[in-house]
Design an enzyme around this catalytic site. Structure first.
Site, PDB file in Angstrom:
ATOM      1  N   GLU A   1      10.800  10.995   7.395  1.00  0.00           N
ATOM      2  CA  GLU A   1      10.136   9.693   7.203  1.00  0.00           C
ATOM      3  C   GLU A   1       9.168   9.483   8.362  1.00  0.00           C
ATOM      4  O   GLU A   1       9.571   9.217   9.489  1.00  0.00           O
ATOM      5  CB  GLU A   1      11.148   8.550   7.141  1.00  0.00           C
ATOM      6  CG  GLU A   1      10.462   7.223   6.799  1.00  0.00           C
ATOM      7  CD  GLU A   1      11.399   6.028   6.769  1.00  0.00           C
ATOM      8  OE1 GLU A   1      11.002   4.995   6.197  1.00  0.00           O
ATOM      9  OE2 GLU A   1      12.507   6.104   7.333  1.00  0.00           O
TER      10      GLU A   1
ATOM     11  N   HIS B   1      11.713   3.075  -0.179  1.00  0.00           N
ATOM     12  CA  HIS B   1      12.191   1.678  -0.085  1.00  0.00           C
ATOM     13  C   HIS B   1      11.200   0.647  -0.653  1.00  0.00           C
ATOM     14  O   HIS B   1      10.440   0.018   0.065  1.00  0.00           O
ATOM     15  CB  HIS B   1      12.663   1.303   1.309  1.00  0.00           C
ATOM     16  CG  HIS B   1      11.795   1.640   2.484  1.00  0.00           C
ATOM     17  ND1 HIS B   1      10.447   1.385   2.538  1.00  0.00           N
ATOM     18  CD2 HIS B   1      12.121   2.183   3.677  1.00  0.00           C
ATOM     19  CE1 HIS B   1       9.977   1.768   3.708  1.00  0.00           C
ATOM     20  NE2 HIS B   1      10.974   2.260   4.418  1.00  0.00           N
TER      21      HIS B   1
ATOM     22  N   ARG C   1      -5.272  -8.677  -8.962  1.00  0.00           N
ATOM     23  CA  ARG C   1      -6.475  -7.854  -9.047  1.00  0.00           C
ATOM     24  C   ARG C   1      -6.298  -6.491  -8.381  1.00  0.00           C
ATOM     25  O   ARG C   1      -7.173  -5.640  -8.473  1.00  0.00           O
ATOM     26  CB  ARG C   1      -7.684  -8.589  -8.444  1.00  0.00           C
ATOM     27  CG  ARG C   1      -8.210  -9.710  -9.355  1.00  0.00           C
ATOM     28  CD  ARG C   1      -9.532 -10.275  -8.868  1.00  0.00           C
ATOM     29  NE  ARG C   1      -9.394 -10.954  -7.586  1.00  0.00           N
ATOM     30  CZ  ARG C   1      -9.028 -12.236  -7.441  1.00  0.00           C
ATOM     31  NH1 ARG C   1      -8.760 -12.968  -8.513  1.00  0.00           N
ATOM     32  NH2 ARG C   1      -8.935 -12.786  -6.251  1.00  0.00           N
TER      33      ARG C   1
ATOM     34  N   ILE D   1      18.573  -8.669   1.577  1.00  0.00           N
ATOM     35  CA  ILE D   1      17.803  -9.073   2.765  1.00  0.00           C
ATOM     36  C   ILE D   1      16.435  -8.404   2.752  1.00  0.00           C
ATOM     37  O   ILE D   1      15.406  -9.059   2.918  1.00  0.00           O
ATOM     38  CB  ILE D   1      18.558  -8.708   4.057  1.00  0.00           C
ATOM     39  CG1 ILE D   1      19.877  -9.499   4.120  1.00  0.00           C
ATOM     40  CG2 ILE D   1      17.705  -8.976   5.293  1.00  0.00           C
ATOM     41  CD1 ILE D   1      20.918  -8.863   4.977  1.00  0.00           C
TER      42      ILE D   1
ATOM     43  N   ASP E   1      19.290   3.263   3.789  1.00  0.00           N
ATOM     44  CA  ASP E   1      18.346   3.203   4.918  1.00  0.00           C
ATOM     45  C   ASP E   1      19.060   2.663   6.152  1.00  0.00           C
ATOM     46  O   ASP E   1      18.498   1.895   6.929  1.00  0.00           O
ATOM     47  CB  ASP E   1      17.125   2.333   4.566  1.00  0.00           C
ATOM     48  CG  ASP E   1      15.973   2.481   5.557  1.00  0.00           C
ATOM     49  OD1 ASP E   1      16.009   3.425   6.370  1.00  0.00           O
ATOM     50  OD2 ASP E   1      15.049   1.648   5.527  1.00  0.00           O
TER      51      ASP E   1
END
Length: 394
Positions: A138, A225, A236, A259, A283
């Site tokens: 990540e 996530h 738009r 949360i 996570d």
């Protein structure tokens, strides 16, 4: 217990790959699932170790957490065997039997150390604990505009050459990469990941809807996530969020702690994406399963209370969500079934990681990665490759 004996979990509701058996049993032998059936079909063998329960107990495949940084004062970025062992021993308590050790944006040296360590650990791990089935990189190839809790000082443009070096350091075990495809060289790295059978995930990204389309063309198949660290929905400009809702090519991660996104937004995402494409993740940080306090995340202090982990400025910094709580929350927020949960915690991640031939469902011949839930959906027992890795105390 005799190593040649089989474990039979008897008189339970079994959520197998193709059907749900209300008065069922499941047999585990030599790390594999060897029988599934209704209790009247079971023929006891002399060395069978029978665990008799009741149909209020539910047997589901173990969860595969594709996005988890740490737990119980250990983090993948610690770069030690002990840290990964701690994670692997702790996670069966919450029903997780496999996971991707997830790194974060740090110096090249720190990332490489974590990758080398995880690669070595993967090749030497034992069967008794949750299995590290790969690495989730990540960052650091993300958008500075959508850094979230990733330290901005170490963010850099996507770089195929650097990724190749890191994949070599990791022994080929990087299975998923979160990146911002709109950044310079982002599409080139996305294409390379696709070519080398690594999942390219759009995350910490300011991509427009059209840029996500280009990334899908290049090989992206995953969203990191949902809602967090991405361009949101506008009438738009649908952004990354709109693409996650509408593009069927994408599996979509979601943190369902209530949360990171409100329960209503979990339901909105579930109604739009459905259990066919959603993947539940935690996570989580090293603070999970620990007391409230201040902990480290990539050199930054993270303040943890009963439900929330934040940086000093209030930015959400990962979660302390346990997988079995993610299951309970998701069922509460969306009114989905346990069959849907099995798809989102086991089947979908196994398919995305190309592991569905051995994991992700209860089927004869697959790894004996199973979880026994009680009527309250608490984890009663977890078996990792046929070994009892966790049993709830009476």
């Amino acid at each position: 217990m005799d190593t040649h004996s089989s474990i039979i979990i008897y008189n339970v509701t079994v959520y197998s790959e193709n059907q749900t058996l209300k008065n069922g049993y499941i047999k585990l032998t030599n790390k594999k699932i060897t029988e599934i059936g209704e209790i009247h079909q079971y023929v006891r063998q002399p060395k069978d170790h029978v665990i008799e329960l009741s149909p209020s107990y539910k047997v589901i495949p173990g969860a595969i957490d594709v996005h988890i940084h740490g737990v119980n004062n250990a983090d993948a970025m610690d770069g030690t065997v002990e840290a990964l062992k701690t994670m692997a021993r702790t996670l069966p308590k919450e029903g997780t039997t496999s996971f991707l050790a997830t790194t974060m944006t740090q110096s090249n040296e720190a990332v490489e150390k974590a990758l080398r360590n995880a690669g070595t650990y993967i090749e030497e791990q034992t069967d008794a604990d949750a299995e590290v089935v790969g690495i989730h990189l990540e960052g650091p190839f993300i958008s500075p505009k959508r850094a979230g809790a990733q330290p901005p000082t170490h963010i850099q443009d996507p770089n195929v050459t650097l990724f190749q070096e890191w994949q070599k350091a990791a022994g080929g075990h990087i299975k998923l990469v979160t990146l911002a495809p709109e950044q310079p060289n982002g599409l080139a790295l996305t294409s390379y990941l696709k070519e080398t059978n690594v999942v390219a995930s759009i995350g910490h990204s300011d991509s427009t809807y059209d840029q996500v389309g280009e990334a899908i063309e290049a090989g992206a198949s995953h969203i990191t996530h949902l809602y967090n660290g991405m361009r949101g929905l506008h009438h738009r400009e649908p952004g990354v969020l709109g693409a996650a809702y509408l593009r069927d090519e994408l599996f979509v991660e979601l943190i369902t702690d209530g949360i990171h996104c409100r329960p209503e937004m979990v339901k909105l995402a579930y109604d739009q994406i459905t259990s066919e494409r959603m993947i539940l993740i935690t996570d989580s940080l090293r603070a999970k399963w620990l007391k409230n306090g201040t902990y480290d995340l990539g050199g930054q202090p993270v303040h943890v209370n009963d439900t929330t982990a934040t940086l000093a400025d209030g930015t959400l910094a990962g979660s302390i969500l346990k997988m079995n709580d993610a299951i309970k929350n998701t069922m509460s927020f969306t009114n989905c079934s346990l069959e849907d949960i099995v798809k989102m915690t086991a089947e979908n991640p196994a398919k995305q990681l190309n592991l569905f031939d051995t994991k992700g469902s209860i089927k004869i011949g697959k790894d004996a990665d199973i979880v026994v839930l009680n009527k309250n959906l608490d984890v009663e027992m977890t078996f990792c490759r046929g070994t009892l890795s966790f049993k709830k105390e009476d």
